[in-house]
Design an enzyme around this catalytic site. Structure first.
Site, mmCIF file in Angstrom:
data_model
loop_
_atom_site.group_PDB
_atom_site.id
_atom_site.type_symbol
_atom_site.label_atom_id
_atom_site.label_comp_id
_atom_site.label_asym_id
_atom_site.label_seq_id
_atom_site.Cartn_x
_atom_site.Cartn_y
_atom_site.Cartn_z
ATOM 1 C CG ASP A 181 -16.010 -5.524 -63.301
ATOM 2 O OD1 ASP A 181 -14.853 -5.390 -62.850
ATOM 3 O OD2 ASP A 181 -16.497 -6.626 -63.565
ATOM 4 C CE LYS A 213 -20.060 -2.710 -66.130
ATOM 5 N NZ LYS A 213 -20.807 -3.621 -65.284
#
Ligand code: SF4
Length: 219
Positions: free
Chosen positions: A140, A122
């Site tokens: 996320d 991420k």
């Protein structure tokens, strides 16, 4: 059964209209600061991160600066945010890696980024997309929740599977912007605990919204 590409893009377009200006809310002035800010943002709001990075970035400008002090000094700048002890330790590990492997510079490609201490998929995707303008779609908690609620991805999908599904259904030139728009949609409209289904333009086609409607939860 998940949504078709066409349906997905119709929903993404509605979200884009709601949040045309969505962008990263973390404050930073270069890729190094952005990477530190993203590391600090785990389980913390962007506002909380911005509050601590103001002083942190004034005091520490380079990886060498972070390594010139004991970890407790870094901790003292970030102690209002969650997991600050771990995060301070990770910042120093990241800085050591940067100096040893990349001449003190944040690399601009995925494989090098994830080779850095504390940088996962991420974080690497956010840095590539925001700092280097490379099309990526970072997943996320908001992006994952919205994709699943709308039926773009399956409830059982891992974050990586959600990312792959989004990349398959959305054209690359929309990835970076869509990432921010989904985050804003999740942060300000389709909230985790109290989604605003009653005023949602996607209620009719949203499987989660329809479920809530049947249960009498949409008021
Ligand atoms: S209908 Fe409700 S659950 Fe679905 S996207 Fe809108 S706010 Fe979220």
């Amino acid at each position: 059964m998940t949504t078709s590409k066409k349906k997905t893009m119709e929903m993404i377009d509605v979200i884009a209209e709601m949040f045309p200006e969505a962008e990263a809310e973390l404050n930073y002035t270069n890729p190094f600061e952005l990477t530190i800010a993203v590391l600090l943002s785990a389980q913390t709001t962007d506002i909380g991160v911005n509050r601590v990075t103001k002083g942190l970035f004034e005091r520490f400008k380079t990886p060498e600066d972070y390594l010139a002090v004991d970890v407790e000094v870094i901790e003292s700048y970030i102690k209002t945010i969650g997991l600050y002890r771990n995060k301070a330790k990770n910042i120093q590990k990241l800085c050591r890696d940067l100096i040893e492997k990349f001449n003190g510079e944040i690399p601009n490609n995925y494989d090098d980024l994830i080779s850095l201490a504390g940088v996962g998929r991420k974080t690497a995707n956010v840095v590539l997309s925001v700092a280097f303008d490379t099309p990526r779609i970072a997943v996320d908690t908001h992006v994952e929740r919205i994709s699943k609620r709308l039926g773009i991805a399956r409830y059982k999908d891992s974050p990586l599977e959600v990312e792959e599904t989004l990349m398959r259904k959305i054209p690359p030139e929309r990835w970076s912007k869509t990432h921010h728009q989904l985050i804003f949609f999740g942060r300000y409209h389709c909230l985790a605990r109290a989604p605003k289904c009653h005023e949602c333009p996607l209620l009719e086609e949203c499987r989660e919204g329809q479920k809530r409607l049947k249960k009498g939860l949409v008021k």
